[in-house]
Design a protein around this motif. Sequence first.
Motif, PDB file in Angstrom:
ATOM      1  N   ARG A  43      23.296  -4.509  40.389  1.00 26.75           N
ATOM      2  CA  ARG A  43      23.712  -5.917  40.365  1.00 26.75           C
ATOM      3  C   ARG A  43      22.494  -6.846  40.392  1.00 26.75           C
ATOM      4  O   ARG A  43      22.441  -7.833  39.682  1.00 26.75           O
ATOM      5  N   GLN A  44      21.516  -6.514  41.225  1.00 33.17           N
ATOM      6  CA  GLN A  44      20.305  -7.332  41.317  1.00 33.17           C
ATOM      7  C   GLN A  44      19.474  -7.272  40.035  1.00 33.17           C
ATOM      8  O   GLN A  44      18.719  -8.181  39.740  1.00 33.17           O
ATOM      9  N   ARG A  45      19.625  -6.187  39.270  1.00 29.08           N
ATOM     10  CA  ARG A  45      18.881  -6.053  38.014  1.00 29.08           C
ATOM     11  C   ARG A  45      19.619  -6.689  36.844  1.00 29.08           C
ATOM     12  O   ARG A  45      19.127  -6.673  35.729  1.00 29.08           O
ATOM     13  N   GLY A  46      20.815  -7.241  37.062  1.00 30.55           N
ATOM     14  CA  GLY A  46      21.515  -7.964  36.011  1.00 30.55           C
ATOM     15  C   GLY A  46      22.740  -7.286  35.439  1.00 30.55           C
ATOM     16  O   GLY A  46      23.344  -7.793  34.498  1.00 30.55           O
ATOM     17  N   TYR A  47      23.137  -6.152  35.978  1.00 27.86           N
ATOM     18  CA  TYR A  47      24.298  -5.440  35.458  1.00 27.86           C
ATOM     19  C   TYR A  47      25.529  -5.793  36.289  1.00 27.86           C
ATOM     20  O   TYR A  47      25.940  -5.060  37.170  1.00 27.86           O
ATOM     21  N   ASP A  48      26.129  -6.945  35.970  1.00 25.82           N
ATOM     22  CA  ASP A  48      27.275  -7.446  36.722  1.00 25.82           C
ATOM     23  C   ASP A  48      28.585  -7.056  36.036  1.00 25.82           C
ATOM     24  O   ASP A  48      28.602  -6.274  35.092  1.00 25.82           O
ATOM     25  N   LYS A  49      29.701  -7.623  36.521  1.00 24.48           N
ATOM     26  CA  LYS A  49      31.013  -7.285  35.967  1.00 24.48           C
ATOM     27  C   LYS A  49      31.130  -7.688  34.499  1.00 24.48           C
ATOM     28  O   LYS A  49      31.746  -6.975  33.706  1.00 24.48           O
ATOM     29  N   ASP A  50      30.542  -8.825  34.114  1.00 23.56           N
ATOM     30  CA  ASP A  50      30.577  -9.247  32.716  1.00 23.56           C
ATOM     31  C   ASP A  50      29.897  -8.203  31.831  1.00 23.56           C
ATOM     32  O   ASP A  50      30.388  -7.857  30.759  1.00 23.56           O
ATOM     33  N   TRP A  51      28.740  -7.704  32.288  1.00 18.16           N
ATOM     34  CA  TRP A  51      28.017  -6.678  31.532  1.00 18.16           C
ATOM     35  C   TRP A  51      28.854  -5.403  31.430  1.00 18.16           C
ATOM     36  O   TRP A  51      28.986  -4.823  30.356  1.00 18.16           O
ATOM     37  N   GLU A  52      29.439  -4.962  32.538  1.00 14.03           N
ATOM     38  CA  GLU A  52      30.235  -3.734  32.533  1.00 14.03           C
ATOM     39  C   GLU A  52      31.401  -3.834  31.557  1.00 14.03           C
ATOM     40  O   GLU A  52      31.670  -2.903  30.798  1.00 14.03           O
ATOM     41  N   ARG A  53      32.086  -4.977  31.576  1.00  8.72           N
ATOM     42  CA  ARG A  53      33.225  -5.192  30.691  1.00  8.72           C
ATOM     43  C   ARG A  53      32.785  -5.165  29.219  1.00  8.72           C
ATOM     44  O   ARG A  53      33.388  -4.491  28.387  1.00  8.72           O
ATOM     45  N   ALA A  54      31.707  -5.889  28.910  1.00  4.94           N
ATOM     46  CA  ALA A  54      31.220  -5.967  27.533  1.00  4.94           C
ATOM     47  C   ALA A  54      30.704  -4.607  27.049  1.00  4.94           C
ATOM     48  O   ALA A  54      30.946  -4.217  25.905  1.00  4.94           O
ATOM     49  N   ALA A  55      30.001  -3.881  27.906  1.00  5.24           N
ATOM     50  CA  ALA A  55      29.459  -2.574  27.528  1.00  5.24           C
ATOM     51  C   ALA A  55      30.588  -1.578  27.274  1.00  5.24           C
ATOM     52  O   ALA A  55      30.531  -0.793  26.316  1.00  5.24           O
ATOM     53  N   LYS A  56      31.611  -1.618  28.103  1.00  2.00           N
ATOM     54  CA  LYS A  56      32.750  -0.715  27.927  1.00  2.00           C
ATOM     55  C   LYS A  56      33.443  -0.994  26.597  1.00  2.00           C
ATOM     56  O   LYS A  56      33.778  -0.071  25.848  1.00  2.00           O
ATOM     57  N   LEU A  57      33.627  -2.267  26.286  1.00  2.00           N
ATOM     58  CA  LEU A  57      34.231  -2.652  25.014  1.00  2.00           C
ATOM     59  C   LEU A  57      33.352  -2.213  23.839  1.00  2.00           C
ATOM     60  O   LEU A  57      33.844  -1.708  22.830  1.00  2.00           O
ATOM     61  N   PHE A  58      32.053  -2.379  23.959  1.00  2.00           N
ATOM     62  CA  PHE A  58      31.096  -1.984  22.915  1.00  2.00           C
ATOM     63  C   PHE A  58      31.227  -0.493  22.595  1.00  2.00           C
ATOM     64  O   PHE A  58      31.221  -0.101  21.437  1.00  2.00           O
ATOM     65  N   LEU A  59      31.345   0.337  23.627  1.00  2.00           N
ATOM     66  CA  LEU A  59      31.420   1.786  23.429  1.00  2.00           C
ATOM     67  C   LEU A  59      32.770   2.256  22.884  1.00  2.00           C
ATOM     68  O   LEU A  59      32.883   3.373  22.386  1.00  2.00           O
ATOM     69  N   THR A  60      33.810   1.409  22.954  1.00  2.00           N
ATOM     70  CA  THR A  60      35.114   1.807  22.424  1.00  2.00           C
ATOM     71  C   THR A  60      35.189   1.646  20.909  1.00  2.00           C
ATOM     72  O   THR A  60      36.052   2.240  20.275  1.00  2.00           O
TER      73      THR A  60
END
Length: 123
Positions: A43-60
């Motif tokens: 989280r401190q490095r910038g991987y927040d919930k928005d990132w997780e959601r977008a990355a998951k969508l990207f991989l689908t």
Amino acid sequence: MPFKAPRICTCGKVVPAGIKCECQKARKRAADKIYDAKRPNARQRGYDKDWERAAKLFLTRRENRACVICGEEATVVDHRIAFKGDDALRMDVRNWQPMCRPCNSCKNVRREGGFGRKPKDAV
């Protein structure tokens, strides 16, 4: 069939070739613990919930299901250029590529340094 002879560890124990002594494993665990204590969390490095959601969508997406290096199933989203705190670069989909975890780890060690290596500029 040739084989390697056992070696003597710095602690004085005889250790079979290719095997780490328990004292070496303990030193490695202690060093890893110190490193992890200093390193910021995800989280401190910038991987927040928005990132997780977008990355998951990207991989689908069908075109993003295979690792760009080895072709195995992609499990992580890699930043082609490390964002280092730049939020626009972090969320820029053009800066993303699908990778499997082993390829991503190797790439990061090579480019950003790791295991005592000096970081290299992005190629």
